[in-house]
Design a protein around this motif. Sequence first.
Motif, mmCIF file in Angstrom:
data_model
loop_
_atom_site.group_PDB
_atom_site.id
_atom_site.type_symbol
_atom_site.label_atom_id
_atom_site.label_comp_id
_atom_site.label_asym_id
_atom_site.label_seq_id
_atom_site.Cartn_x
_atom_site.Cartn_y
_atom_site.Cartn_z
ATOM 1 N N SER A 191 31.426 42.392 45.526
ATOM 2 C CA SER A 191 30.730 41.210 45.998
ATOM 3 C C SER A 191 31.218 40.911 47.407
ATOM 4 O O SER A 191 32.375 40.553 47.603
ATOM 5 N N TRP A 206 34.958 32.377 45.264
ATOM 6 C CA TRP A 206 36.206 32.343 46.013
ATOM 7 C C TRP A 206 36.024 33.273 47.205
ATOM 8 O O TRP A 206 34.961 33.866 47.363
ATOM 9 N N MET A 233 25.339 35.153 50.139
ATOM 10 C CA MET A 233 25.580 36.018 48.982
ATOM 11 C C MET A 233 25.110 37.431 49.285
ATOM 12 O O MET A 233 24.015 37.626 49.831
ATOM 13 N N LEU A 234 25.955 38.394 48.930
ATOM 14 C CA LEU A 234 25.647 39.785 49.249
ATOM 15 C C LEU A 234 26.525 40.701 48.412
ATOM 16 O O LEU A 234 27.666 40.350 48.092
ATOM 17 N N SER A 267 23.357 40.532 45.854
ATOM 18 C CA SER A 267 24.521 39.769 45.373
ATOM 19 C C SER A 267 25.558 40.741 44.825
ATOM 20 O O SER A 267 25.264 41.926 44.599
ATOM 21 N N THR A 292 30.033 38.502 48.963
ATOM 22 C CA THR A 292 30.001 37.030 48.939
ATOM 23 C C THR A 292 31.404 36.448 49.097
ATOM 24 O O THR A 292 31.573 35.380 49.683
ATOM 25 N N SER A 340 38.945 40.129 35.976
ATOM 26 C CA SER A 340 38.589 38.737 36.237
ATOM 27 C C SER A 340 39.387 37.815 35.314
ATOM 28 O O SER A 340 39.589 38.124 34.138
ATOM 29 N N ASP A 349 34.781 47.841 40.272
ATOM 30 C CA ASP A 349 34.560 46.602 41.021
ATOM 31 C C ASP A 349 35.803 46.349 41.880
ATOM 32 O O ASP A 349 36.900 46.168 41.352
ATOM 33 N N CYS A 356 27.091 45.286 40.895
ATOM 34 C CA CYS A 356 27.751 45.729 39.657
ATOM 35 C C CYS A 356 26.733 46.368 38.707
ATOM 36 O O CYS A 356 27.037 47.343 38.010
ATOM 37 N N GLU A 393 37.386 47.393 36.557
ATOM 38 C CA GLU A 393 37.526 46.278 37.497
ATOM 39 C C GLU A 393 39.010 45.981 37.556
ATOM 40 O O GLU A 393 39.632 45.688 36.531
ATOM 41 N N LEU A 407 26.715 40.624 41.827
ATOM 42 C CA LEU A 407 26.275 40.996 40.484
ATOM 43 C C LEU A 407 25.234 42.122 40.558
ATOM 44 O O LEU A 407 25.269 43.061 39.757
ATOM 45 N N TYR A 457 34.146 41.068 34.965
ATOM 46 C CA TYR A 457 33.527 39.835 35.464
ATOM 47 C C TYR A 457 32.458 39.425 34.459
ATOM 48 O O TYR A 457 31.558 40.210 34.154
ATOM 49 N N THR A 478 36.125 43.864 44.276
ATOM 50 C CA THR A 478 35.949 42.586 44.979
ATOM 51 C C THR A 478 37.278 41.905 45.315
ATOM 52 O O THR A 478 37.450 41.377 46.412
HETATM 53 C C1 PLP Z 1 31.999 37.013 42.134
HETATM 54 C C2 PLP Z 1 32.192 38.348 41.575
HETATM 55 C C3 PLP Z 1 31.099 39.197 41.373
HETATM 56 C C4 PLP Z 1 29.676 38.768 41.618
HETATM 57 O O1 PLP Z 1 29.435 38.454 42.945
HETATM 58 P P1 PLP Z 1 28.229 37.490 43.415
HETATM 59 O O2 PLP Z 1 28.114 37.814 44.838
HETATM 60 O O3 PLP Z 1 28.679 36.104 43.112
HETATM 61 O O4 PLP Z 1 27.028 37.882 42.617
HETATM 62 C C5 PLP Z 1 31.346 40.464 40.890
HETATM 63 N N1 PLP Z 1 32.586 40.872 40.588
HETATM 64 C C6 PLP Z 1 33.652 40.075 40.752
HETATM 65 C C7 PLP Z 1 35.003 40.595 40.417
HETATM 66 C C8 PLP Z 1 33.498 38.791 41.237
HETATM 67 O O5 PLP Z 1 34.553 37.997 41.366
#
Ligand code: PLP
Length: 403
Positions: free
Chosen positions: A208, A340, A220-221, A88, A210, A161, A186, A93, A157, A90, A114, A188
């Motif tokens: 993420s 998202w 999820m990944l 995932s 995901t 978030s 991060d 991270c 990050e 998370l 996050y 993402t």
């Molecule tokens: C969603 C998210 C995560 C965690 O991702 P998952 O795949 O839901 O575990 C980590 N960092 C940020 C910025 C995110 O938005």
Amino acid sequence: MDPSDWRAETLVGHVGRHPESHSGAVNVPVHRASTIVFDKVGDIDEAKKHRFDKGQVFYGRFGTPDTFAFEDAISQLEGGYGSIAVPSGLAACVLPLVAFLKPGDHVLVTDAVYEPVRTSLGAFIARNGIEVTYYDPRIGAGIAALFKPNTRLVYLESPGSLTFEVQDIPAICKAARERGVITVCDNTWATALFCKPMALGVDIVAQSATKFIVGHSDAMLGLVTCGAEHYRALREAANWLGYHASPDDVYLAARGLRTLAARLRQHQESGLALASWLETMPQVRRVIHPGLPSHPDHSIWKRDFEGASGLFAIVLNTSSMQQATAFIESLKLFALGFSWGGFESLVLHGDPAHARTATQWTEEGVLVRLYIGLEHIDDLKRDLAQGLQHINLAKIDARASAG
Ligand SMILES: *Cc1c(COP(=O)(O)O)cnc(C)c1O
């Protein structure tokens, strides 16, 4: 033509596929495996010796050819030596924290992290005699004042978030590098297509998949990408933790990757257009979107990013949760839910005041996060417009004139 000259749109379609190794199939087939069998005792011993090397099949938990191909694709896009697929975002991270922090160490973490990462830090990182200091995401080079002799890692990050502060990644990484401190970022929100943290000085990128890479809200990944100097330690830590990325989810992520550039372009275009329009709406106090000139970190975003994804926040012109709820629940195309990066629009109320410790969120008005999907922008705009009408401005005005 050399792949290093290809633009992102071309790269995402071609990296990590190798049809010649898969009977010509365009996509890498799913390899489900626990046991990998070997002919000779010498072969299995050799595989064991190299089990943490890139592309080495040994036992299912260490990855299969589809995992390796996908990891290679991401690594090429991010500009790293290697990537590690984990269960995932998370997990991605947390992996560098587990891999590099030991009792007595100090870690600096952005205050807009996050939130589940903050929970993980509190639940087991801090418990293990590791000191955690949160810092203002906008600290920039000022981070130098927070380093201690035992500072081992800085966690970034960008944008943050919920509140979308854009960090001065080069300035923070320069200060860290001068002290031999590892940096983790991060990525993402932007993906490698809109930001390349390693090129800005970051050691390790966590993300993420995901979200935008999977892109369809059905798997999820997570991914960790780094240079050669950190690869082995991260690979080993992923193994101690027993992390394993499911081949089916890796397949979905690899498939999502092929259309990432086209999807992101649309998310960016619709997101920016709706964000600008929302700035003109009386029910909206402020729009927080790094791609808008009104964003306090817009110039840093312009310098370091190549685009903006479709995720941003608005602060409503009301602090009434009842009014905010009426707005959120009246939306037809924006579903209420976490995550998202899929094709569909989403909405979520947030409460930054309770998720910050180094900075204070004192802004009046309910914060609402919007994720702009791939629906037609006219429909999204109509939906938001009717939703905003549920916020009773007369009430706000009455309160304002009452002082
Ligand atoms: C969603 C998210 C995560 C965690 O991702 P998952 O795949 O839901 O575990 C980590 N960092 C940020 C910025 C995110 O938005």
